[in-house]
Design a protein around this motif. Structure first.
Motif, PDB file in Angstrom:
ATOM      1  N   HIS A   1     -31.394   0.415  17.368  1.00  0.00           N
ATOM      2  CA  HIS A   1     -30.318   0.902  18.239  1.00  0.00           C
ATOM      3  C   HIS A   1     -30.106  -0.065  19.410  1.00  0.00           C
TER       4      HIS A   1
ATOM      5  N   THR B   1     -28.481  -3.459  18.615  1.00  0.00           N
ATOM      6  CA  THR B   1     -27.146  -3.419  18.002  1.00  0.00           C
ATOM      7  C   THR B   1     -26.167  -2.660  18.903  1.00  0.00           C
ATOM      8  N   THR B   2     -26.241  -2.931  20.215  1.00  0.00           N
ATOM      9  CA  THR B   2     -25.320  -2.427  21.253  1.00  0.00           C
ATOM     10  C   THR B   2     -25.360  -0.918  21.479  1.00  0.00           C
TER      11      THR B   2
ATOM     12  N   LYS C   1     -24.593   1.574  19.700  1.00  0.00           N
ATOM     13  CA  LYS C   1     -23.349   2.249  19.275  1.00  0.00           C
ATOM     14  C   LYS C   1     -23.694   3.514  18.484  1.00  0.00           C
TER      15      LYS C   1
ATOM     16  N   GLU D   1     -14.614   5.459  16.371  1.00  0.00           N
ATOM     17  CA  GLU D   1     -14.783   5.479  17.833  1.00  0.00           C
ATOM     18  C   GLU D   1     -15.811   4.438  18.289  1.00  0.00           C
ATOM     19  N   PHE D   2     -15.597   3.856  19.470  1.00  0.00           N
ATOM     20  CA  PHE D   2     -16.568   2.952  20.094  1.00  0.00           C
ATOM     21  C   PHE D   2     -17.283   3.699  21.213  1.00  0.00           C
ATOM     22  N   GLU D   3     -18.293   4.415  20.868  1.00  0.00           N
ATOM     23  CA  GLU D   3     -19.063   5.170  21.856  1.00  0.00           C
ATOM     24  C   GLU D   3     -20.488   4.607  21.849  1.00  0.00           C
ATOM     25  N   HIS D   4     -20.953   4.209  23.041  1.00  0.00           N
ATOM     26  CA  HIS D   4     -22.299   3.625  23.168  1.00  0.00           C
ATOM     27  C   HIS D   4     -23.079   4.493  24.146  1.00  0.00           C
TER      28      HIS D   4
ATOM     29  N   ASN E   1     -26.608  -7.179  22.105  1.00  0.00           N
ATOM     30  CA  ASN E   1     -26.112  -7.631  20.804  1.00  0.00           C
ATOM     31  C   ASN E   1     -27.072  -8.719  20.329  1.00  0.00           C
TER      32      ASN E   1
END
Ligand SMILES: Cc1ncc(COP(=O)(O)O)c(C=O)c1O
Length: 375
Positions: free
Chosen positions: A227, A230-231, A233, A239-242, A248
């Motif tokens: 996790h 890998t940003t 995410k 959706e781009f929710e982090h 990265n």
């Protein structure tokens, strides 16, 4: 006294008379082309793809780790492993003064400061007694992790370090960047601490061009490692929710394809490197005042770089030997300058470093490519 000419003659008797002999060169052949072309044809060249999953699975199988997370390089792996072990800004982390710069830099990237300790002559790695002295010293309470490193592939006294670490409740993160294929008993290096890291830089036993991995036997730490590299995410179809600030640090699929090919040849590489180390040991049996460093008892080393050791530490003689080899086209190298002497870390806390200093002044790393062992 060991004469540079005698060393050159012994080395040449092993590596042959080619005009240029590299220190550690990758062998790129059929399987590498096949897998990298398959990755290209798949269209997945970047940070996701079947080869990343396959490389991680095969690494876990080979090392026996519950989880292996492939990342951009060994330094990134060490950075995230330290964060996962609980290292926070302002903490201290015990590292060997005798290591590659990345071991200390990863500590600094985590906002902590390195505490440099001495090595043992036999393993060339971190001394458990030096670790104990640091932990029981006045700043011991600020030490949040211990990072032993398996020097040139030779396993450190990991049992001794784990025992001291357990007494003080401090986690161990193994820098196994150099020791893919090295075992203590039946257990692969990098699996003794809470987390361990590997490097697949171009000069390592197995290369992905550039790359690294985090090993752990704790499934939750493995999930967190994936996790955080890998940003962070959250899975969703669009959706781009982090859910936290992360990195990265992933390994591209193209590099993982190279890794799958290289890993399929690891056992052959290891056999060739053992043969090469034995050939060097035989060639130096009659050379005065120098011998080859052998794997510590109870361990199996990958002999990543074969180390020639002068019986009497002497920087000038070491350099004369290096000059004789390099002038003849043989790419030999010294150990690293001590991390405690690098300008960024001159003020960092440390214990006595007599053995590490003597090792720097007495070791010459010899050409160790697997191909040399297959001659
Ligand atoms: C002991 C050690 N630690 C860490 C690293 C860092 O790995 P990388 O170059 O993949 O970042 C290396 C080698 O390159 C190394 O030799």
């Amino acid at each position: 006294m060991t004469s540079p000419a005698a060393v050159l003659e012994a080395v040449r008797s092993v590596v042959g008379d080619a005009p240029r002999i590299g220190l550690h060169e990758p062998e790129i052949s059929g399987p590498e082309r096949e897998h990298v072309l398959a990755a290209l044809d798949s269209g997945y060249v970047s940070s996701v793809g079947a080869y990343v999953d396959r490389f991680e699975r095969e690494l876990a199988d080979y090392t026996g780790a519950a989880s292996a997370v492939a990342v951009a390089n060994g330094t990134a792996a060490l950075h995230v492993a330290l964060v996962l072990a609980g290292v926070r800004p302002g903490d201290l982390v015990i590292v060997p003064a005798l290591s590659f710069i990345a071991t200390a830099n990863a500590v600094a990237h985590a906002g902590a400061a390195p505490w440099f300790v001495d090595s043992e002559a036999g393993t060339m790695g971190m001394s458990p007694d030096a670790v104990r002295a640091a932990l029981e010293g006045p700043e011991g309470g600020r030490i949040r992790a211990i990072v032993p490193m398996h020097t040139l592939g030779h396993p450190v006294d990991i049992a001794g370090i784990l025992a001291v670490a357990a007494e003080h409740g401090v986690p161990v993160v193994e820098d196994a960047a150099e020791s893919l294929g090295s075992f203590v008993g039946d257990t692969h290096t990098g699996r003794f601490g809470a987390l361990g890291v590997l490097s697949f830089n171009g000069n390592k036993t197995v290369t992905t061009g550039g790359g690294g991995a985090i090993l752990t036997d704790d499934p939750e730490l493995g999930r967190r490692a994936k996790h955080l590299t890998t940003t962070a995410k959250l899975p969703h179809r669009w959706e781009f929710e982090h859910d936290e600030i992360a990195w990265n640090y992933r390994m591209p699929n193209l590099n993982a394809a190279l890794g799958v090919a290289q890993l399929s040849k690891l056992d052959r590489y290891l056999r060739a490197k053992r043969r090469l180390a034995a050939a060097y040991a035989a060639a130096f049996a009659d050379v005065d005042g120098a011998d080859i460093v052998l794997e510590p008892p109870g361990t199996r080393s990958n002999y990543w770089l074969v180390a020639l050791r002068l019986a009497h530490p002497d920087r000038a003689r070491r350099d004369a030997i290096l000059a004789a080899l390099v002038d003849d086209g043989v790419q030999a190298r010294p150990m690293w300058n001590l991390l405690s002497e690098q300008r960024m870390y001159r003020d960092a806390p440390r214990g006595p470093l007599g053995t590490a200093t003597a090792l720097v002044d007495s070791i010459v790393c010899l050409p160790s490519s697997p191909a040399l062992g297959e001659r």
